[in-house]
Design a protein around this motif. Structure first.
Motif, short mmCIF file in Angstrom:
data_model
loop_
_atom_site.label_atom_id
_atom_site.label_comp_id
_atom_site.label_asym_id
_atom_site.label_seq_id
_atom_site.Cartn_x
_atom_site.Cartn_y
_atom_site.Cartn_z
N ASN A 35 0.75 -1.09 0.06
CA ASN A 35 -0.09 -0.05 -0.09
C ASN A 35 0.75 1.16 -0.11
O ASN A 35 1.18 1.87 0.96
CB ASN A 35 -0.93 0.00 1.12
CG ASN A 35 -1.99 1.06 1.23
OD1 ASN A 35 -1.63 2.19 0.42
ND2 ASN A 35 -2.75 1.03 2.02
N THR A 36 1.24 1.79 -1.23
CA THR A 36 2.04 2.82 -1.50
C THR A 36 1.60 4.23 -0.67
O THR A 36 2.52 4.90 -0.04
CB THR A 36 2.47 3.00 -2.71
OG1 THR A 36 3.10 1.72 -3.54
CG2 THR A 36 3.59 4.17 -3.05
N LYS A 37 0.26 4.31 -0.95
CA LYS A 37 -0.20 5.51 -0.40
C LYS A 37 -0.08 5.57 1.17
O LYS A 37 0.44 6.56 1.83
CB LYS A 37 -1.74 5.77 -0.91
CG LYS A 37 -2.24 6.95 -0.32
CD LYS A 37 -3.89 6.98 -0.44
CE LYS A 37 -4.53 8.20 0.04
NZ LYS A 37 -5.96 8.27 -0.26
N ALA A 38 -0.44 4.55 1.80
CA ALA A 38 -0.24 4.38 3.29
C ALA A 38 1.28 4.50 3.58
O ALA A 38 1.39 5.05 4.84
CB ALA A 38 -0.98 3.15 4.02
N VAL A 39 2.16 3.86 2.79
CA VAL A 39 3.45 3.91 3.21
C VAL A 39 3.91 5.45 3.32
O VAL A 39 4.68 6.06 4.29
CB VAL A 39 4.33 3.20 2.39
CG1 VAL A 39 5.92 3.20 2.56
CG2 VAL A 39 4.00 1.48 2.61
N LEU A 40 3.66 6.31 2.52
CA LEU A 40 4.22 7.57 2.28
C LEU A 40 3.31 8.54 3.45
O LEU A 40 4.01 9.37 3.88
CB LEU A 40 3.69 8.20 0.83
CG LEU A 40 4.38 7.76 -0.29
CD1 LEU A 40 3.63 8.02 -1.60
CD2 LEU A 40 5.89 8.47 -0.36
#
Length: 701
Positions: A35-40
């Protein structure tokens, strides 16, 4: 008056540490969900990009495991450390080997990671790729310098437990990846006969897993391939099972046939329980394989074959065995007890199990019977005509060369001698009298008390004997000095590092320098590794301290006396010999006009160590000696000549008043003046005119 209101306490807010832990947990979850968005978002909130979850996993390692190139790049850009290690020592790079993603491997290598880095269990990314059948990654890593024959590196403790040592080829064989095996061998030159720390080669790894239904076909294919590429058919697994026995357990007639076609195979070899390939075939009621073995001459007179067949209600098997003269021969073993205490259990096991005899020799070439590993192979326990022996097994060419050398040692007292030998199937079996332990092992056991002087006498003689045969040893370390049950020391060179001297003095000098370290190692009880021990580790209050220092110095300086002369060094003298030597010097110099000249060698660097000896000696003793009964008085002065005169006179003209006061004369003077003997010895020895004064005959030498 109204009662005071109770104060309301709000719930405590989470500490910054708790917040950090929560963010770290959420970050790792987001990475594993890709989950790239959550990582950022979590990174913007302050989540530590290098935080660790359970077992030490970092977000970067989790991203690699998830095979997400985008997340890997993102985390690296955000400061993720590619060198971070999990609890087992694994990194993102070793994890990338498992994933097999060449792009991620390339990216991580650009960050300076070593292609041959390994985790705490010895796994490299190359091994992981082989283990998981990632052929593309394997080829990429090989192109970047991965060591195809690297053995699994493990801790010293695990090495002692025979763990580790496996290669990428063994991993591919165990997992049944035939295509990977072919690539490793044909394209990368993988060695098919390297063994792991349990003595197993790639062929054994392939066949051990072959009984599983999903591995059977690949195991047969890999086995045949390895045989075609020189696989050693005599390697064994940790239970002593040969490739032939494992092939029979797999019930693969194709593999059994292929193995039997190899001329060097021992069809009657048995495992640790004494089971031969034929016994296994009978137990499994596999008539086809049993017939193959019988036709090739497998022995039918060992083991209760007919009884096993009858128990299995296998009438066809029993009929086959009778065609090949199977008989029941009950074996009754007497209650035999080995002479060796160290190797008792292994020897009793060897005595009790069935082993095909090699002439008069019974030996089992597998890890539980191995007593020493050398660069030339293992040394195994054996019974030669009932005598306990150590057995070295070599190809006939090398074995014959070794045999000739050991035969030269026949008249030497402290070089390991050949007891007997046998030859069979292109191998030479050299048998030696069995030892109990080596010098290193002996010194590490506190209950073993060693007479250092006696041990070093034997060590010096052993090296002298080797030099007299024209060889320099080149590897004088404690493990190469063997001790038998009677405490006798023998020198051995199982690694073949010796060299012909042929006038090369530097080879002898090299041995003497190594011997100097060995002297220190023995005198310090092996408290430090050989290469770390120094003169600083010697106990200064040792009665032989001065002599030991001088002996070490003489060895290092390539003293002109050589090993023959240094074997008569004062260190080896008995206490009585040292005292007699000091007395004798006065008798030799008393008639000289210039007695002091005897101790003034042209190149002498040492000064008299006791310039105030009259103040050190017991005052009453000195007074009695200066005013002796029935002799004229004499005043002793503080020089070596007068000290020697006093020692000689005191011992030659005994006085009960002195004896009652100081006890044994030798004990008293050698303890009071511990550096006197070596000073006097070196002074006269280095003086060309009087060097013959240093010649001493000590019966103990």
């Amino acid at each position: 008056m109204e009662p005071a209101a109770h104060s309301h306490q709000e719930a405590p807010t989470p500490s910054s540490m708790e917040k950090a832990e929560d963010l770290a947990f959420e970050l790792n979850v987001a990475v594993r969900d890709i989950n790239t968005k959550a990582v950022l978002e979590l990174l913007e909130k302050g989540a530590d990009v290098n935080s660790k979850a359970e077992s030490g996993w970092t977000p970067l390692q989790s991203a690699v495991q998830a095979n997400s190139e985008d997340l890997v790049r993102l985390l690296l850009d955000k400061g993720a450390c590619p060198h971070a290690r999990k609890d087992n020592g694994g990194t993102a790079f070793t994890e990338a080997g498992i994933a097999g993603n060449v792009n991620i491997l390339t990216l991580l290598l650009d960050y300076g990671l070593s292609v041959n880095y390994h985790d705490d269990n010895g796994f490299t990314a190359f091994m992981e790729a082989a283990c998981y059948g990632r052929e593309e990654a394997l080829k990429f890593l090989y192109s970047k310098g991965a060591d195809v024959n690297l053995r699994r590196a493990v801790s010293e403790e695990n090495v002692k437990l025979h763990k580790g040592g496996a290669t990428a080829l063994m991993d591919a064989c165990s997992k049944g990846y035939f295509s990977v095996v072919k690539t490793l061998v044909q394209e990368m030159g993988a060695d098919v006969n390297i063994c792991d720390n349990k003595g197993r080669n790639a062929l054994i790894h392939a066949l051990k897993e072959g009984c599983a239904k999903d591995r059977y076909e690949s195991a047969v294919a890999i086995g045949r391939f390895l045989l075609d590429h020189g696989g050693d058919v005599n390697s064994k697994d940790e239970c002593g099972k040969t490739a032939l026995i494992l092939a029979v357990e797999m019930q693969s007639p194709d593999l059994v046939t292929a193995l039997l076609e190899k001329g060097e195979i021992d069809i009657d070899d048995a495992d640790e329980e004494g089971n031969t390939a034929l016994m296994v075939a009978v137990e499994k009621n596999d008539c086809n394989i049993a017939e193959l073995l019988c036709k090739k001459g497998a022995r039918t007179d060992v083991g209760n074959l007919i009884a096993v067949a009858n128990r299995n209600r296998a009438h066809n098997m029993a009929r086959l065995l009778r065609q090949y003269n199977a008989t029941f021969i009950p074996e009754t073993l007497k209650n035999w007890e080995p002479n060796s205490k160290r190797w008792r259990d292994q020897l009793k096991s060897l005595y009790q199990i069935y082993r095909p005899m090699i002439g008069k020799l019974k030996v089992f070439q597998y890890i539980q019977q191995r007593i020493r590993y050398t660069s030339q192979g293992g040394i195994y326990l054996g019974l030669y005509g009932g005598t306990e022996v150590a057995v070295r097994i070599s190809r006939s060419t090398e074995g014959d060369k070794e045999k000739r050398f050991f035969e030269q040692c026949g008249n030497c007292e402290h070089l390991l001698k050949l007891f007997q030998f046998e030859k069979a199937r292109g191998y030479t079996y050299l048998c030696f009298a069995l030892w109990e332990k080596n010098l290193e092992e002996h010194l590490q056991e506190p209950e073993d008390q060693m007479d250092c002087k006696d041990a070093l006498r034997m060590i010096f003689k052993a090296v002298r004997e080797l030099h007299s045969l024209g060889f320099s040893h080149r590897d004088l370390n404690p493990s190469n000095f063997l001790i038998d049950s009677g405490g006798k020391i023998y020198l051995v060179d199982f690694d073949n590092k010796r060299e012909l001297i042929e006038g090369k003095k530097e080879l002898v000098s090299s041995d003497l320098e190594a011997l100097s370290r060995l002297v220190l190692y023995v005198l310090t009880g092996g408290s430090k590794p050989l290469q770390q021990v120094s003169t600083e580790d010697l106990a200064a209050n040792s009665p032989d301290y001065s002599e030991a220092l001088d002996l070490v110095s003489s060895l290092v300086s390539h003293d002109e006396r050589g090993l023959e002369g240094l074997s008569k060094h004062p260190y080896f003298w008995s206490k009585q010999t040292r005292f007699k030597f000091l007395k004798s010097i006065w008798n030799k110099i008393k008639d000289l006009q210039n007695r002091k000249a005897v101790f003034q060698a042209p190149n002498a660097t040492e000064s008299f160590p006791y310039p105030s000896w009259t103040k050190q000696i017991d005052k009453d003793v000195l007074n009695i000696m200066q005013k002796p009964q029935n002799r004229p008085p004499f005043k002793y002065s503080d020089d070596v000549v007068n000290l020697l005169r006093l020692i000689r006179n005191l011992d030659e003209h005994p006085d009960s008043r002195i004896s009652n006061r100081i006890g044994d004369h030798a004990e008293y003077f050698l303890k009071l003046f511990p550096a006197l003997t070596i000073y006097v010895y070196n002074s006269v020895r280095q003086n060309p005119k009087y060097s013959h004064f240093a010649d001493v005959q000590d019966p103990s030498l």
